[in-house]
Design an enzyme around this catalytic site. Structure first.
Site, PDB file in Angstrom:
ATOM      1  N   HIS A   1       4.321  46.491  -7.641  1.00 35.77           N
ATOM      2  CA  HIS A   1       2.912  46.829  -7.811  1.00 35.77           C
ATOM      3  C   HIS A   1       2.157  46.119  -6.699  1.00 35.77           C
ATOM      4  CE1 HIS A   1       4.141  47.247 -12.281  1.00 35.77           C
ATOM      5  NE2 HIS A   1       4.274  48.405 -11.655  1.00 35.77           N
TER       6      HIS A   1
ATOM      7  N   HIS B   1      -1.830  48.520 -12.705  1.00 37.27           N
ATOM      8  CA  HIS B   1      -0.584  48.508 -13.458  1.00 37.27           C
ATOM      9  C   HIS B   1      -0.834  47.852 -14.811  1.00 37.27           C
ATOM     10  CE1 HIS B   1      -0.802  44.756 -11.109  1.00 37.27           C
ATOM     11  NE2 HIS B   1      -0.185  44.180 -12.131  1.00 37.27           N
TER      12      HIS B   1
ATOM     13  N   GLU C   1       3.185  42.233  -6.474  1.00 37.17           N
ATOM     14  CA  GLU C   1       4.079  41.808  -7.543  1.00 37.17           C
ATOM     15  C   GLU C   1       5.382  42.612  -7.492  1.00 37.17           C
ATOM     16  OE1 GLU C   1       2.150  42.039 -11.324  1.00 37.17           O
ATOM     17  OE2 GLU C   1       0.263  41.190 -10.590  1.00 37.17           O
TER      18      GLU C   1
ATOM     19  N   HIS D   1      -4.082  36.371 -23.640  1.00 41.12           N
ATOM     20  CA  HIS D   1      -2.848  36.377 -22.856  1.00 41.12           C
ATOM     21  C   HIS D   1      -3.157  35.668 -21.530  1.00 41.12           C
ATOM     22  CE1 HIS D   1       1.056  38.260 -21.569  1.00 41.12           C
ATOM     23  NE2 HIS D   1       0.524  38.012 -20.380  1.00 41.12           N
TER      24      HIS D   1
ATOM     25  N   HIS E   1      -4.128  45.479 -15.152  1.00 44.56           N
ATOM     26  CA  HIS E   1      -4.416  44.547 -14.067  1.00 44.56           C
ATOM     27  C   HIS E   1      -4.520  45.265 -12.730  1.00 44.56           C
ATOM     28  CE1 HIS E   1      -3.113  40.490 -12.026  1.00 44.56           C
ATOM     29  NE2 HIS E   1      -4.421  40.620 -12.076  1.00 44.56           N
TER      30      HIS E   1
END
Length: 432
Positions: free
Chosen positions: A363, A369, A339, A290, A333
């Site tokens: 976040h 998160h 974010e 990803h 992460h």
């Protein structure tokens, strides 16, 4: 006529030096400020950068108008409502999620009256930082306009269509599109019915297209798909028009007897623009893993540190997932960036429940998160066949290198107090 049926003429390109005239012959030839402008118009420059900024970053436009902007009464402070100046933000390192921000349909209000500051960092007075706002509206701005001395607005409609009249002309911006209206540009917003959306305001640099690096010359947001208005003016005199100014996070008001949308012609590269997010050309892994969300950056407002943004505008658009032997949802992460996410429509791939259109999440720097428990366990058991993120899904992120505080309103209203529980089903799955 319904707003959805209205369409306007635009000029195509990002950062171009345009010229446009509503009446042929109103643009001066060969100079910007002649002794007497054609049709006895006034010449007025609007500067988006310091005069001495490097030429490749210079942004300015010349406007030729019936009366200059200076003809108004003194600006006086007014109630700033739920707009705040970022000096007194709350500090909260927790994972935060807000339920959809309501539209107060029982209290008619326009775009300016419906502005609500949610989060921010830095300050307009030092030309560094950003603010994140929500807007709602149930009525149009009648004989009323707004300009912002603090920064550039990147506006993301979530519900309803914005019919925006600017000094440079008209733009219609619907859900699934965005627009940018830079510092100092006067505009007015017309709506039909309950309207809601998000705003990222940057105080320093202007938004630009991200560099493509090894991707090559094409992909992501293509410059030709950005649209700027063409000149359109109205000659209204003997009226009472209210002009609202946002200055260091506070609102001020002045009146004038004519319409500020009296620009008959203009030229330059400092002008508002819109973009249809469905035209974003997404890139992704076609083998494994990803990739980082930076591959979905539409626009970026850089800091003085190379590769570090005061604000990135990132979308999570409809696209194909084809990675093999890969955990396909967003990974767990901890990030040096902040974010702030919103949802325009559909469902977000990392959280199918609880994160709703018109809501938001934050976040913060180094706050852990990732996908919720249900998403994680479904993903590790999923058959890895080619899968399409459906066309009805569209989420976005305002990502910043700055650490955001939240406003009084955001601290006290519509917080999802149970958000933290979405990860508590993640158990020790090891066999060691």
């Amino acid at each position: 006529m319904a707003l959805e049926q209205i369409d306007y003429e635009y000029q195509s390109g990002f950062g171009n030096s345009f010229e446009s005239e509503a009446i042929k012959g109103t643009l001066p030839k060969g100079r910007n400020s002649p002794q007497n402008c054609p049709f006895d118009l006034y010449a007025e420059q609007l500067s988006g950068n310091a005069f001495t900024a490097p030429r490749h970053t210079q942004q300015r436009s010349w406007l030729y108008r019936i009366r200059p902007s200076v003809c108004h009464t003194p600006l006086k402070p007014i109630d700033s409502g739920l707009v705040c100046d970022l000096n007194n933000l709350h500090v909260d390192p927790n994972q935060l999620r807000w339920k959809p921000f309501p539209i107060a349909e029982d209290k008619p209000h326009d775009f300016v009256e419906g502005l609500i500051t949610i989060a921010g960092a830095g300050h307009a007075s030092v030309r560094h930082g950003l603010a994140i706002h929500i807007y709602t509206a149930t009525k149009s701005m009648e004989n009323k306009s707004f300009y912002n001395s603090d920064g550039d607005f990147l506006i993301v409609p979530q519900q309803g269509t914005l019919d925006i009249q600017t000094e440079f002309g008209y733009m219609k911006v619907k859900s699934g599109e965005i627009c940018v209206i830079q510092r100092g540009i006067t505009f007015s917003v017309n709506v039909e019915g309950p309207t809601r959306g998000y705003i990222c305001e940057v105080f320093g640099s202007h938004f630009k297209l991200p560099d493509l690096g090894p991707i090559g010359a094409n992909g992501l947001a293509n410059p030709r798909d950005f649209l700027s208005p063409v000149a359109a003016y109205e000659k209204k005199e003997g009226i009472e028009h209210t002009k609202i100014n946002k200055f260091l996070g506070k609102l001020f008001s002045a009146t004038q007897t004519y319409s500020p949308f009296n620009v008959v012609a203009w030229h330059g590269n400092y002008c508002p623009y819109k973009y249809d997010l469905s035209l974003f050309c997404a890139v992704n892994s076609v083998t494994f893993d990803h990739l980082d969300p930076s591959i979905f950056t539409v626009l970026t407002a850089p800091t003085n540190e190379v590769g570090v943004a005061a604000a990135d505008f990132v979308i999570f658009p409809p696209r194909w997932l084809v990675q093999e032997n890969t955990f396909r949802p967003p990974y767990f992460h901890r990030n040096c960036m902040s974010e702030f996410m919103g949802l325009i429509r559909g469902a977000y791939e990392a959280k199918k429940e609880g994160f709703l259109p018109g809501g938001a999440s934050l976040h913060s720097c180094m706050t852990p998160h990732g996908p919720d428990s249900d998403t994680f366990y479904a993903a590790i058991k999923a058959e890895l066949k080619p899968t399409k993120i459906p066309d009805v899904a569209l989420a976005f992120m305002f990502e910043s290198s700055l650490i955001l505080g939240i406003s009084d309103y955001a601290k006290k209203n519509y917080i999802d107090d149970d958000y933290w529980k979405c990860w508590q089903g993640l158990k020790d799955n090891t066999k060691i």
